[in-house]
Scaffold this motif. Structure first.
Motif, PDB file in Angstrom:
ATOM      1  N   TRP A 180       0.845  -1.193   0.000  1.00  0.00           N
ATOM      2  CA  TRP A 180       0.000   0.000   0.000  1.00  0.00           C
ATOM      3  C   TRP A 180       0.884   1.248   0.000  1.00  0.00           C
ATOM      4  CZ3 TRP A 180      -4.732  -1.691  -0.909  1.00  0.00           C
ATOM      5  CH2 TRP A 180      -5.066  -2.980  -0.494  1.00  0.00           C
ATOM      6  N   PRO A 181       1.496   1.549  -1.152  1.00  0.00           N
ATOM      7  CA  PRO A 181       2.439   2.678  -1.232  1.00  0.00           C
ATOM      8  C   PRO A 181       1.814   4.038  -0.961  1.00  0.00           C
ATOM      9  CG  PRO A 181       1.944   1.803  -3.420  1.00  0.00           C
ATOM     10  CD  PRO A 181       1.377   0.841  -2.434  1.00  0.00           C
ATOM     11  N   ASN A 182       0.493   4.135  -1.016  1.00  0.00           N
ATOM     12  CA  ASN A 182      -0.179   5.409  -0.739  1.00  0.00           C
ATOM     13  C   ASN A 182      -0.293   5.697   0.750  1.00  0.00           C
ATOM     14  OD1 ASN A 182      -0.528   6.021  -3.438  1.00  0.00           O
ATOM     15  ND2 ASN A 182      -2.530   5.042  -3.562  1.00  0.00           N
ATOM     16  N   ALA A 183       0.030   4.702   1.558  1.00  0.00           N
ATOM     17  CA  ALA A 183       0.026   4.903   3.013  1.00  0.00           C
ATOM     18  C   ALA A 183       1.428   5.284   3.466  1.00  0.00           C
ATOM     19  CB  ALA A 183      -0.426   3.634   3.729  1.00  0.00           C
ATOM     20  N   ASP A 184       1.517   6.188   4.414  1.00  0.00           N
ATOM     21  CA  ASP A 184       2.794   6.621   4.971  1.00  0.00           C
ATOM     22  C   ASP A 184       3.039   5.806   6.237  1.00  0.00           C
ATOM     23  OD1 ASP A 184       5.024   7.902   5.909  1.00  0.00           O
ATOM     24  OD2 ASP A 184       4.017   9.795   6.380  1.00  0.00           O
ATOM     25  N   VAL A 185       3.845   4.761   6.123  1.00  0.00           N
ATOM     26  CA  VAL A 185       4.047   3.826   7.236  1.00  0.00           C
ATOM     27  C   VAL A 185       5.130   4.346   8.180  1.00  0.00           C
ATOM     28  CG1 VAL A 185       4.624   1.461   7.887  1.00  0.00           C
ATOM     29  CG2 VAL A 185       3.379   1.905   5.751  1.00  0.00           C
ATOM     30  N   ASP A 186       4.739   4.595   9.408  1.00  0.00           N
ATOM     31  CA  ASP A 186       5.663   5.036  10.455  1.00  0.00           C
ATOM     32  C   ASP A 186       6.243   3.783  11.106  1.00  0.00           C
ATOM     33  OD1 ASP A 186       6.864   5.923  12.839  1.00  0.00           O
ATOM     34  OD2 ASP A 186       5.472   7.604  13.031  1.00  0.00           O
ATOM     35  N   LYS A 187       7.514   3.547  10.890  1.00  0.00           N
ATOM     36  CA  LYS A 187       8.143   2.310  11.367  1.00  0.00           C
ATOM     37  C   LYS A 187       8.595   2.388  12.818  1.00  0.00           C
ATOM     38  CE  LYS A 187       9.861   1.304   6.719  1.00  0.00           C
ATOM     39  NZ  LYS A 187      11.053   1.058   5.872  1.00  0.00           N
ATOM     40  N   GLN A 188       8.465   3.552  13.440  1.00  0.00           N
ATOM     41  CA  GLN A 188       9.008   3.739  14.774  1.00  0.00           C
ATOM     42  C   GLN A 188       7.949   3.843  15.864  1.00  0.00           C
ATOM     43  OE1 GLN A 188      12.289   3.679  15.587  1.00  0.00           O
ATOM     44  NE2 GLN A 188      12.720   3.182  13.458  1.00  0.00           N
ATOM     45  N   SER A 189       6.909   4.615  15.621  1.00  0.00           N
ATOM     46  CA  SER A 189       5.991   5.008  16.692  1.00  0.00           C
ATOM     47  C   SER A 189       5.197   3.840  17.265  1.00  0.00           C
ATOM     48  CB  SER A 189       5.008   6.066  16.179  1.00  0.00           C
ATOM     49  OG  SER A 189       5.685   7.243  15.825  1.00  0.00           O
ATOM     50  N   LEU A 190       4.877   3.965  18.549  1.00  0.00           N
ATOM     51  CA  LEU A 190       4.017   2.973  19.199  1.00  0.00           C
ATOM     52  C   LEU A 190       2.602   3.049  18.653  1.00  0.00           C
ATOM     53  CD1 LEU A 190       5.052   3.257  22.964  1.00  0.00           C
ATOM     54  CD2 LEU A 190       5.934   1.704  21.217  1.00  0.00           C
ATOM     55  N   PHE A 191       2.117   4.266  18.463  1.00  0.00           N
ATOM     56  CA  PHE A 191       0.821   4.447  17.808  1.00  0.00           C
ATOM     57  C   PHE A 191       0.789   5.822  17.164  1.00  0.00           C
ATOM     58  CE2 PHE A 191       0.135   5.797  22.225  1.00  0.00           C
ATOM     59  CZ  PHE A 191      -0.506   7.016  22.084  1.00  0.00           C
ATOM     60  N   VAL A 192      -0.113   5.983  16.203  1.00  0.00           N
ATOM     61  CA  VAL A 192      -0.225   7.220  15.434  1.00  0.00           C
ATOM     62  C   VAL A 192      -1.680   7.644  15.399  1.00  0.00           C
ATOM     63  CG1 VAL A 192       0.012   8.272  13.148  1.00  0.00           C
ATOM     64  CG2 VAL A 192       1.789   6.727  13.997  1.00  0.00           C
ATOM     65  N   ASN A 193      -1.928   8.915  15.622  1.00  0.00           N
ATOM     66  CA  ASN A 193      -3.272   9.476  15.523  1.00  0.00           C
ATOM     67  C   ASN A 193      -3.257  10.608  14.509  1.00  0.00           C
ATOM     68  OD1 ASN A 193      -5.211  11.761  17.524  1.00  0.00           O
ATOM     69  ND2 ASN A 193      -5.940  10.368  15.956  1.00  0.00           N
ATOM     70  N   VAL A 194      -4.016  10.439  13.434  1.00  0.00           N
ATOM     71  CA  VAL A 194      -4.158  11.464  12.404  1.00  0.00           C
ATOM     72  C   VAL A 194      -5.651  11.719  12.212  1.00  0.00           C
ATOM     73  CG1 VAL A 194      -3.697  12.125  10.016  1.00  0.00           C
ATOM     74  CG2 VAL A 194      -2.049  10.705  11.255  1.00  0.00           C
ATOM     75  N   GLY A 195      -6.134  12.812  12.755  1.00  0.00           N
ATOM     76  CA  GLY A 195      -7.571  13.088  12.663  1.00  0.00           C
ATOM     77  C   GLY A 195      -8.379  12.026  13.381  1.00  0.00           C
ATOM     78  N   ARG A 196      -9.318  11.416  12.673  1.00  0.00           N
ATOM     79  CA  ARG A 196     -10.154  10.365  13.282  1.00  0.00           C
ATOM     80  C   ARG A 196      -9.498   8.999  13.244  1.00  0.00           C
ATOM     81  NH1 ARG A 196     -14.836   8.952  11.099  1.00  0.00           N
ATOM     82  NH2 ARG A 196     -14.213   9.557   8.991  1.00  0.00           N
ATOM     83  N   LEU A 197      -8.380   8.875  12.524  1.00  0.00           N
ATOM     84  CA  LEU A 197      -7.722   7.577  12.347  1.00  0.00           C
ATOM     85  C   LEU A 197      -6.665   7.335  13.419  1.00  0.00           C
ATOM     86  CD1 LEU A 197      -7.134   5.020  10.649  1.00  0.00           C
ATOM     87  CD2 LEU A 197      -5.545   6.420   9.295  1.00  0.00           C
ATOM     88  N   TRP A 198      -6.763   6.176  14.087  1.00  0.00           N
ATOM     89  CA  TRP A 198      -5.794   5.762  15.107  1.00  0.00           C
ATOM     90  C   TRP A 198      -5.258   4.385  14.710  1.00  0.00           C
ATOM     91  CZ3 TRP A 198      -5.237   8.197  20.182  1.00  0.00           C
ATOM     92  CH2 TRP A 198      -6.055   9.326  20.362  1.00  0.00           C
ATOM     93  N   THR A 199      -3.934   4.237  14.690  1.00  0.00           N
ATOM     94  CA  THR A 199      -3.325   2.936  14.405  1.00  0.00           C
ATOM     95  C   THR A 199      -2.186   2.692  15.376  1.00  0.00           C
ATOM     96  OG1 THR A 199      -1.896   3.979  12.731  1.00  0.00           O
ATOM     97  CG2 THR A 199      -3.923   2.907  11.952  1.00  0.00           C
TER      98      THR A 199
END
Length: 325
Positions: A143-162
């Motif tokens: 999924w090259p259109n996704a910006d994969v953060d290889k370091q963080s424990l979790f990421v919150n961008v707007g309503r999206l949490w991963t």
């Protein structure tokens, strides 16, 4: 509160048990600490019944058809086996339900490799996301259109949490509780669950201690842990060499070979990593400096700025929640 907030956690056969039970425990503990019902947790699957996780634990799930997607406040998709994920994302009923829920939910996201399900459902394009370290390369390639953060424990961008997975689902859920109910309640949840500390999302999936211990030769693995627990003390070469019964010259040579950094650089790494965690608390810079082995707050600020390119004050403004009024 008259209406409970529905937290839906989507599961599938061979999902990771802690991806489910960790967040569920956090939200239920939030109710306990608050002293009243605020969240209602739903464990959902394509169909109702027992779900065998990838461990000995079996979960009883309700069907997604039992809960309207428009009633979901928080949607999380667990991670787990590739075959289980593939089976779930291939189900059109699940796809339609998740897409509808994500459109109206206050927040939605994933734990661990549940990020792949979000990607399959077209919910990651152009977004910065986290997933388990072992799956980052595959996610970025597929999924090259996704910006994969290889370091963080979790990421919150707007309503999206991963989140990166497993225990980091707990960290992410705690942050959700903090944003809903304030740090006092979130800290109470952490205390009730006997967590060592609340970890902010910007922390790396691998702590300096874990990374060093994974590659350290004896007796440096034990020394690294001792260093981490004694950051306020003098951690110079003479004292460290004495701890492992080596001459100073021999110690420095073997330490660099084993850990990959000079002793002085590694001590600074440990101290700044701990300081970065403490900046998420209400402790003053002076207090944090004393706890992490710096003589003054100014010395800590100088070292922090040199390593991370910003002052502790700016770091707090960018990354750390303030206590709710």
């Amino acid at each position: 509160m008259s209406k409970l907030l529905n937290v839906a956690i989507l599961v599938f056969p061979a999902c990771q048990a802690l991806d489910v039970t960790g967040p569920a425990a956090v939200f239920e503990a939030g109710n306990f600490v608050l002293g009243s019902a605020y969240y209602k947790v739903h464990i959902l699957a394509a169909k109702s019944g027992a779900i065998q996780t990838n461990s000995a634990v079996r979960l009883m799930a309700r069907s997604i058809s039992d809960l309207s997607p428009h009633s979901v406040d928080t949607l999380l998709i667990a991670g787990g086996s590739v075959s289980g994920l593939e089976s779930m994302v291939a189900d059109d009923r699940v796809r339609k339900w998740v897409v509808l829920a994500s459109r109206t939910a206050r927040r939605y996201g994933s734990v661990c490799t549940g990020t792949f399900a979000l990607a399959h459902f077209g919910l990651l394009d152009g977004k910065r996301v986290a997933t388990h370290w072992s799956a980052c390369a595959d996610l970025a390639a597929q999924w090259p259109n996704a910006d994969v953060d290889k370091q963080s424990l979790f990421v919150n961008v707007g309503r999206l949490w991963t989140s990166a997975g497993v225990t980091t689902g707990i960290d992410m859920s705690l942050d959700m509780v903090a944003s809903d109910l304030g740090n006092a309640v979130a800290n109470g949840v952490a205390k009730r669950l006997v967590l060592y500390a609340r970890r902010p999302g910007y922390q790396s999936q691998f702590s300096p201690v874990l990374s060093a211990q994974s590659q350290a030769d004896a007796p440096f693995a034990a020394l690294v842990l001792w260093m981490r627990e004694n950051l306020s003390k003098q951690l110079d070469v003479p004292r460290l060499a004495e701890k492992v019964y080596m001459s100073e010259r021999t110690f420095v040579r073997h330490f660099i070979k084993s850990i990959g950094e000079t002793p002085a650089r590694f001590v600074e790494t440990l101290r700044l990593d701990e300081a970065r965690s403490l900046f998420a608390t209400s402790m003053s810079i002076k207090e944090i400096a004393a706890r992490t082995g710096y003589a003054t707050g100014a010395q800590l600020s100088k070292a922090f700025n040199r390593r991370f390119g910003m002052s502790p004050q700016l770091f707090r403004e960018l990354h750390c929640y303030r206590e709710r009024e």
